[in-house]
Design an enzyme around this catalytic site. Structure first.
Site, PDB file in Angstrom:
ATOM      1  N   GLY A  33       0.798  -1.216   0.000  1.00 15.34           N
ATOM      2  CA  GLY A  33       0.000   0.000   0.000  1.00 15.34           C
ATOM      3  C   GLY A  33       0.830   1.265   0.000  1.00 15.34           C
ATOM      4  O   GLY A  33       0.381   2.304  -0.481  1.00 15.34           O
ATOM      5  N   ALA A  35       4.363   1.349  -0.989  1.00 26.90           N
ATOM      6  CA  ALA A  35       5.487   1.387  -1.924  1.00 26.90           C
ATOM      7  C   ALA A  35       5.555   0.094  -2.718  1.00 26.90           C
ATOM      8  O   ALA A  35       4.858  -0.883  -2.434  1.00 26.90           O
ATOM      9  CB  ALA A  35       6.795   1.603  -1.166  1.00 26.90           C
ATOM     10  N   ASP A 161       5.402  -1.930  13.047  1.00 23.00           N
ATOM     11  CA  ASP A 161       4.760  -2.596  11.912  1.00 23.00           C
ATOM     12  C   ASP A 161       5.359  -3.983  11.694  1.00 23.00           C
ATOM     13  O   ASP A 161       5.660  -4.377  10.567  1.00 23.00           O
ATOM     14  CB  ASP A 161       4.894  -1.745  10.646  1.00 23.00           C
ATOM     15  CG  ASP A 161       4.027  -2.289   9.502  1.00 23.00           C
ATOM     16  OD1 ASP A 161       3.026  -2.975   9.789  1.00 23.00           O
ATOM     17  OD2 ASP A 161       4.363  -2.034   8.335  1.00 23.00           O
TER      18      ASP A 161
END
Length: 517
Positions: A33, A35, A161
């Site tokens: 989403g 890159a 993340d």
């Protein structure tokens, strides 16, 4: 993947690459989403080139000044992390409307793809393999959490993340965590899309939604979700939409992995549940403690075992990646920057740079004609050698002449006699025989000097004749032709040009002037 207005500008392996600064960007190998990830080549001086992975952020991010500033700041911090289980950040590029993150290229697959392959073909990732991959990733996370500044101050890095997409597993069996700093900047970005954050929410700890302070334990929670999904080949919290996903995370309800895979031991169930505790105070305090708990519950696979499993399960994708890599490295689209050919000091021949980047590490020595510099250096060396030889002869011979003069000084003749003719230039050089004769004459008694003893060779005939013509006062007076009479003759030597004491003939050879010895 979502549609991207910049898709037409993306490079492909069948065409020329996109050149941004010193990097050549080839076709993409992964997409997300935020890159796309591409194979790239770093172009250096003297034909140097290196294959890298380039994360190319979507245009909406690279055009947002706030996001760009946050991204660059976080990327600089992430560059401080150095660990075998962390993908190194090599460079950040913000040029020509492009925002690039340059990383080490890892020949392997993401854990998310490996779990999908295993679920489709064999059902599950082997327990020891899955635990070994997550354990290595936890070691990389711990290194990031412990990173410090140059002054030794904690950086306080939190990944934010951790997900299967951000864990790469190489064919060498080494698991590496990537994208440090990118997630933090992405979460601060003002513009987001539902599709791009859905996957990230499914791995977020409950405290990440409250807007409070976050520490390393949010990464421990995310790693627990990754391990649960790797063992069960199922999604833990992901729902049909964002609201459903958030509700599942907030409920704190987690099924033990052994419910979906009975061979999982209870000890491992307990480790997973502790990492997924809603209350962060009940989780493992560090990623290192989580890794140690995994290794205490089961035997984790070695890097060799993990690499063999990756090769066996992702052979098709890896073969395609190897072919792409070969095409990129042997591509003729990249033209190396012109570099002046270096000259080898030993051979005095030019070094020819290779034009093919696949052989950029080899320097070929091209034959050439002898350099004129070699001739000049040869003549200079010959001249220097001649000068040294002349000085050596002068130094060696002058002490002998002085010694002969000093020994001949007390020697006298009974009567004046004819003066010997001046020596020829060849005889002017004193030899060992003459020195010996002079020594013998000095040692003889005065009563035995009826005949003339050998005299040192005179250097000035008129001066010697003048001395011989002077009348003697007594019959026993010593002749004045002695070693002392040679001193005035030597004083007249400045008439001869002895600076320098040699001459150079037509062949360039230095000849010693005999009158200067």
């Amino acid at each position: 993947m979502n549609s991207d207005p910049a898709a037409s500008s993306r490079p492909s392996l069948s065409g020329p690459p996109v050149i941004v600064g010193r990097y050549a960007i080839y076709g993409e190998i992964a997409a997300g989403g935020m890159a796309t990830v591409h194979l790239g080549r770093l172009q250096g001086e003297a034909g140097f080139a290196r294959t890298v992975a380039i994360k190319r952020l979507h245009p909406q991010f690279s055009k947002d000044p706030d996001f760009v500033n946050m991204f660059l700041d976080e990327a600089r911090i992430a560059a401080r992390i150095r660990h075998p289980n962390v993908v190194s950040t090599l460079d950040v590029v913000n040029s020509e409307g492009e925002l690039l993150l340059v990383m080490d290229y890892v020949h392997g697959e993401s854990l998310s793809k490996l779990v999908r392959i295993a679920g489709a073909e064999r059902g599950f990732v082997p327990i020891n393999v899955g635990c070994g991959i997550v354990s290595q990733a936890l070691l990389g996370l711990h290194a990031a959490h412990e990173a410090k500044t140059e002054r030794g101050e904690p950086l306080g890095i939190v990944h934010r993340d951790v997900s299967p997409q951000n864990i790469m597993v190489g064919t060498d069996g080494v698991a590496l965590v990537l994208d440090f700093g990118v997630a933090k900047a992405a979460m601060r970005a003002s513009t987001t899309r539902d599709g791009q954050i859905k996957g990230k929410i499914a791995y977020m700890a409950p405290e990440q939604f409250g807007g409070g302070e976050m520490d390393r334990r949010v990464d421990v929670f995310a790693a627990g979700v990754v391990l649960w999904e790797a063992l069960t080949s199922r999604r833990l919290f992901a729902g049909q939409d964002v609201a459903e996903t958030l509700g599942r995370i907030a409920s704190g309800k987690v099924e033990v992995p052994s419910k979906f895979r009975p061979e999982i031991p209870p000890e491992l169930d307990a480790v997973v549940l502790q990492a997924l505790a809603s209350d962060r105070e009940l989780r493992f305090p560090t990623a290192l403690a989580f890794a140690e708990a995994i290794e205490g519950a089961v035997r984790v696979a070695s890097s060799r075992e993990i690499g063999a499993w990756v090769d066996a399960n992702a052979a098709m994708g890896l073969d395609e990646r190897s072919q792409r890599l070969s095409e990129v490295e042997s591509s003729s689209h990249i033209v190396a920057k012109p570099v002046a050919s270096p000259v080898s000091a030993r051979t005095s021949m030019p070094m020819v740079e290779p034009t093919d980047l696949s052989t950029a590490r080899t320097l070929v020595v091209a034959p050439g004609p002898p350099s004129a510099l070699r001739k000049v250096l040869g003549f200079a060396a010959a001249g220097l050698g001649g000068a040294v030889l002349v000085l050596l002869v002068v130094v060696l011979l002058r002490p002998k002449a002085s010694e002969a003069d000093s020994k001949a000084e007390p020697t006298a003749v009974s009567a004046p006699g004819p003066v010997a003719a001046p020596p020829t230039p060849a005889e002017a050089l004193p030899t060992a025989t003459q020195a010996a004769a002079t020594d013998s004459a000095a040692a003889a008694p005065d009563s035995a000097s009826a005949t003339a003893t050998p005299e040192p060779p005179a250097t000035d005939l008129p001066a010697a004749k003048a001395e011989a013509a002077k009348p003697e006062t007594t019959a026993t007076a010593k002749p004045r032709v002695t070693a002392h009479t040679a001193a005035p003759a030597k004083a007249a030597k400045p008439k001869v040009n002895c600076s320098p004491p040699y001459s150079i003939d037509a062949q360039g050879i230095k000849r010693v002037k005999p009158e200067c010895l």
